[in-house]
Design a protein around this motif. Structure first.
Motif, short mmCIF file in Angstrom:
data_model
loop_
_atom_site.label_atom_id
_atom_site.label_comp_id
_atom_site.label_asym_id
_atom_site.label_seq_id
_atom_site.Cartn_x
_atom_site.Cartn_y
_atom_site.Cartn_z
N GLU A 97 -60.56 -91.91 3.11
CA GLU A 97 -61.15 -93.07 2.78
C GLU A 97 -61.17 -93.43 4.55
OE1 GLU A 97 -63.96 -93.95 0.84
OE2 GLU A 97 -63.59 -92.50 -0.92
N GLN A 115 -52.56 -86.89 -2.78
CA GLN A 115 -51.72 -87.32 -1.52
C GLN A 115 -51.92 -86.78 -0.04
OE1 GLN A 115 -48.85 -87.67 -3.99
NE2 GLN A 115 -50.07 -88.16 -5.81
N GLU A 131 -46.76 -86.87 -7.59
CA GLU A 131 -47.99 -88.01 -8.21
C GLU A 131 -46.81 -89.17 -8.47
OE1 GLU A 131 -51.10 -88.91 -10.41
OE2 GLU A 131 -50.86 -87.34 -11.59
N ASP A 132 -47.34 -90.17 -8.45
CA ASP A 132 -46.80 -91.13 -8.20
C ASP A 132 -46.49 -92.01 -10.00
OD1 ASP A 132 -45.11 -94.34 -8.23
OD2 ASP A 132 -47.24 -94.91 -6.50
N LEU A 135 -46.69 -96.15 -10.56
CA LEU A 135 -47.43 -96.41 -9.84
C LEU A 135 -48.37 -95.99 -11.73
CD1 LEU A 135 -49.57 -97.68 -9.31
CD2 LEU A 135 -49.95 -96.60 -7.77
N VAL A 146 -57.54 -94.69 -15.31
CA VAL A 146 -57.78 -94.49 -14.05
C VAL A 146 -59.01 -93.47 -13.68
CG1 VAL A 146 -56.74 -92.91 -11.87
CG2 VAL A 146 -55.23 -94.83 -13.16
N ASP A 147 -59.53 -93.75 -12.89
CA ASP A 147 -61.06 -92.31 -12.42
C ASP A 147 -60.66 -91.73 -11.91
OD1 ASP A 147 -62.43 -93.08 -14.02
OD2 ASP A 147 -63.76 -94.00 -13.09
N HIS A 148 -59.59 -92.30 -10.45
CA HIS A 148 -59.78 -91.86 -9.05
C HIS A 148 -58.88 -91.81 -8.10
CE1 HIS A 148 -60.11 -89.40 -5.01
NE2 HIS A 148 -61.36 -90.46 -4.93
N SER A 149 -57.89 -91.52 -7.30
CA SER A 149 -56.85 -92.37 -6.37
C SER A 149 -56.85 -91.93 -5.14
CB SER A 149 -55.36 -91.66 -7.31
OG SER A 149 -54.85 -90.38 -5.84
N VAL A 150 -56.98 -92.76 -4.66
CA VAL A 150 -57.21 -92.35 -2.85
C VAL A 150 -55.31 -93.07 -2.52
CG1 VAL A 150 -57.47 -93.78 -0.91
CG2 VAL A 150 -59.33 -92.81 -2.68
N VAL A 151 -54.58 -91.90 -1.95
CA VAL A 151 -53.47 -92.37 -1.55
C VAL A 151 -53.24 -91.39 -0.53
CG1 VAL A 151 -50.65 -92.37 -1.80
CG2 VAL A 151 -52.17 -92.26 -3.14
N GLU A 152 -53.30 -92.27 1.03
CA GLU A 152 -53.53 -92.14 2.68
C GLU A 152 -51.99 -93.14 3.12
OE1 GLU A 152 -58.34 -91.27 1.85
OE2 GLU A 152 -57.80 -93.01 3.36
N VAL B 150 -51.88 -96.63 2.06
CA VAL B 150 -53.42 -97.21 1.32
C VAL B 150 -52.96 -96.19 -0.04
CG1 VAL B 150 -55.58 -96.39 1.18
CG2 VAL B 150 -54.71 -96.69 3.65
N THR B 154 -59.00 -96.51 -8.18
CA THR B 154 -59.92 -97.02 -9.42
C THR B 154 -60.24 -96.24 -10.33
OG1 THR B 154 -61.25 -96.66 -6.84
CG2 THR B 154 -62.98 -96.80 -8.75
#
Ligand code: ZN
Ligand code: ZN
Ligand code: ZN
Ligand code: ZN
Lengths: 165, 165
Positions: A97, A115, A131-132, A135, A146-152, B150, B154
């Motif tokens: 993203e 991640q 996996e966090d 969180l 939770v549906d979807h996770s973005v970790v960047e 980041v 979601t």
DNA sequence: GACATAATGTTATATTATAACATAACTCGA
DNA sequence: TCGAGTTATGTTATAATATAACATTATGTC
């Protein structure tokens, strides 16, 4: 030991990338066959362009690569975006993203959220699966589903710290 | 107890948002004064538009809000983007990468990286600070120097699970 | 006030992504 | 194997997001 456990930081390590590509491609073919999904030549073409490196590519970079192959056809954006949607749906690639870009998954079919460690110098990306827990716990406390996770995570990889500034 | 500890999930809880706005605005003014940065009327205007809710807004939503106030001026995109850059630089707002949108920080000045829980139903966003120890450790193991993180989760918040589908 | 600097305003354009519709290719039972 | 239904691809136009480049105005300092 899962492929992921072996290969999470593969982008940052020397490795036989030819083999890496072959394995990921044949893995993708098997995975699609098992699911009765069609890895058509267009989809495969896009996948192979991404497979060329462990770096994220923008949709228009992929488009340019497709239009660069010497043949006369001029591909238009929707073709690329549709192939990318398919590949993401099958978990063969991920979207980064923070870069509006796409990258091959190093362990297609993994259940746990991924991640990413993104080097802003060499542009390589490591895909991890640590996996966090805290969180997840915090989300659970709030009753958040939770549906979807973005970790960047952006930074500088070990190699680039040695060499450049 | 830090403001954050009290307010992390504030977006998902009933609260006196007038007061919330007042506190965040005066906090921003103090923070900028302390740093000898100028919270000009344009920057403040953009900040106040974001302060109206705990929902992320796109740059062009903000632009539209600025052009909607009845006055004759027609603001152009760079004005909004520059104000957003300033506010991000001061840590008064955050960018939500997965939505190309911007949101007020609930605890300006926090040192730890923020995580966001984004409800796809009501569009509210909770800002947490539960640093991911295992990811930090994994990055350290790889010798990866983290710059920026980041983390955007979601899903559906508790309230929306009760009401809707 | 004169100067340097920072902020804003303006115009044009770059980059990323999708809507809408036309055509082609595959699937599968009749 | 024919044809109807479905899936995939191709095409055109345009929407949505973001920035480059330069002109003007405001601010602070001497
Ligand atoms: Zn490889
Ligand atoms: Zn993956
Ligand atoms: Zn509030
Ligand atoms: Zn924050």
């Amino acid at each position: 030991m899962s492929r992921k456990a072996q290969h999470s930081d593969i982008a940052f390590r020397k490795h036989d990338h030819r083999r890496c590509q072959r394995e990921l491609l044949s893995g993708a073919q098997q995975l699609c066959a098992r699911r009765k999904q069609r890895l058509t030549s267009r989809r495969r073409q896009v996948f192979e362009i991404l497979l060329a490196s462990h770096q994220p590519l923008g949709a228009y970079d992929i488009l340019a690569a497709m239009n660069r192959v010497g043949n006369l056809e001029r591909i238009a954006p929707p073709i690329v975006y549709r192939a990318l949607d398919f590949l993401m749906g099958e978990g063969l690639i991920h979207r980064i993203e923070s870069k509006n870009a796409f990258i091959t998954c190093v362990d297609p079919g993994h259940r746990c959220a991924a991640q990413f460690l993104i080097c802003r110098d060499c542009d390589q990306v490591a895909e991890l699966e640590t996996e966090d827990a805290s969180l997840v716990a915090a989300a659970a406390d709030l009753g958040f589903a939770v549906d979807h996770s973005v970790v960047e995570i952006t930074g500088v990889c070990a190699e680039c710290q040695k060499h450049g500034g």
